[in-house]
Each structure stands twice: as structure tokens, then as C-alpha cells.
Design a protein around this motif. Structure first.
Motif: not given
Length: 242
Positions: A4, A8, A23, A26-27
Motif C-alpha cells: 500500500r 502511495f 484523489e 485517498q490522500y
């Protein structure tokens, strides 16, 4: 979690270089998780805390560098300690670390005075080693061709490193180490050292010497190098004779 964070990092690299797929939600989710969960040892890049949304993050990205490639390099370096920690299973089993590879926990450099003493003792040795490494890399190739791009990059970083170490040594001799740390010179030296080591990773002897230099810096109390040294040691062993 390792995968993950790696995803990222890739999405941030794309965003820092003009991509629009990251998005806001998500951030926010990853930012909160990395900053607030103690399992990750406080190793998330500190600038995530200051940049609370994508608008602030884009403004920050522009301050890193005006070109794409230095931004990519910046993000790879910034996530390296956390990814190394997670790859070793740290998130599942390790207690919270005292800080981002806090050198004082294992080098014995506990105070500014001790750090100054270590710097005055060890940095001249590092400068001499860097001078020898520069002279070695400046020698013509055996086929008479120009130096490889990575060697040119390493040379440029080593020259900057040599100058920065001289500035640091002068500051220590003038009793200004604390001010120098606060203005970012020590972090800059650590960054030059890591960049040179990375550029030399395909040349075993210079790579080993660059790893030794980073070990010297760590003994002087430079933050952010402890985890990187482990990777260098493993790479040198793999490249050595069987």
C-alpha cells in the motif's frame, strides 16, 4: 502495508510530476494512517503533516524542484526508511522506534558536544576518502571513452559533499554546530552521500567506500542514514565473491 505504501509513493510521484489521478480522499486516508498509527515507527515523511490537502501538496511539490526527475528522486528517498522498515516486517512486530533511525540510540552520540567531537575527529578522514574516490572516478575509462552518466552524477555529488563537509567542519570549529544543524547543512550532507552511493551501486569498490563514508556520517550523529546502511551492507555482500 508495504504494498500500500509503495503504491502511495508511486501515486505521489505521478502527482508531483503533473498527474491528476491521486484523489483527495485517498490522500487524506493514507496521510492520516501513516502519521497517526504508531506501528509505522514515526517514519512517514514529516511534510505529510504540513500538507493537509492536495492543493497544499502541489504547492509543496513546486518548492522541491522545478523539474520532474529531482521530484521523483526526492520522493524515493523520503519513503525509503518507511519502506525498508515495512519490508522487514516492522509494522507487524517491532515497537515504535525512538525517531526516524535515531542515530543516538546506537552510536552513542548523545549531545551536540559529543557530536561536535565526533565530527572533528572523523570528518577529516571522510574528506580524505572522498578526495581519493573523486580522483579514482576522474581517471579515463580503459577504452578511452567518456565517463558513464551515473559516474558523472556521482562525481558532481561527491564534489558538493566535499565542500559541504568543509563548511560543516569550519562551523564546528567556530562553535556553531547547532546553528548549522538547524539551517539544514547536515541533512544536505546526508542527502549528497546517499545520492553518490546510489549512483555507484554497480561499481563494487567505490560502492563499498561510499557505504563506509555513510557509516562515518552515522557515527557523527547524522539522522536518516541508519536504515540505508543496512541495504548497502546487504548489496555489498551479494556483489562479493561466493
Amino acid at each position: 502495508m508495504f504494498d500500500r505504501v509503495l503504491d502511495f509513493q508511486s501515486e505521489l510521484i505521478a502527482y508531483f510530476t503533473g498527474g491528476k489521478n491521486l484523489e483527495e480522499a485517498q490522500y487524506q486516508l493514507m496521510r492520516r494512517e501513516l502519521l497517526e498509527d504508531p506501528r509505522y515507527g514515526g517514519l512517514a515523511p514529516s511534510w505529510l503533516r504540513r500538507n493537509r490537502d492536495l492543493s497544499a501538496l502541489w504547492s509543496f511539490a513546486k518548492t522541491v524542484d522545478g523539474s520532474w526527475e529531482p521530484r521523483r528522486q526526492f520522493l524515493r528517498e523520503q519513503f525509503e526508511p518507511l519502506l525498508d522498515f515495512l519490508e522487514r516486517g516492522g509494522a507487524a512486530s517491532s515497537p515504535k522506534m525512538p525517531g526516524p533511525y535515531d542515530a543516538s540510540a546506537w552510536t552513542g552520540v548523545q549531545s551536540t558536544a559529543q557530536q561536535a567531537k565526533a565530527i572533528k575527529t572523523l570528518i577529516p578522514v571522510a574528506q580524505a576518502a572522498i578526495g581519493s574516490l573523486i580522483a579514482h572516478l576522474e581517471q579515463p575509462n580503459h577504452n578511452g571513452g567518456p565517463p558513464l552518466d551515473e559516474v558523472e552524477f556521482a562525481l558532481e555529488r561527491l564534489r558538493k559533499l566535499h565542500v559541504a563537509l568543509g563548511t560543516l567542519l569550519t562551523a564546528v570549529e567556530d562553535g556553531k554546530l547547532k546553528d548549522t544543524i538547524q539551517c539544514g547543512l547536515v541533512a544536505e550532507i546526508a542527502r549528497y552521500g546517499k545520492q553518490a552511493a546510489r549512483a555507484l551501486k554497480h561499481d563494487p569498490l567505490p560502492y563499498a567506500l561510499s557505504g563506509t563514508l555513510l557509516a562515518v556520517f552515522t557515527a557523527c550523529g547524522f539522522d536518516g542514514l541508519g536504515g540505508y546502511l543496512g541495504g548497502i551492507a546487504m548489496a555489498i555482500r551479494k556483489a562479493g565473491p561466493e
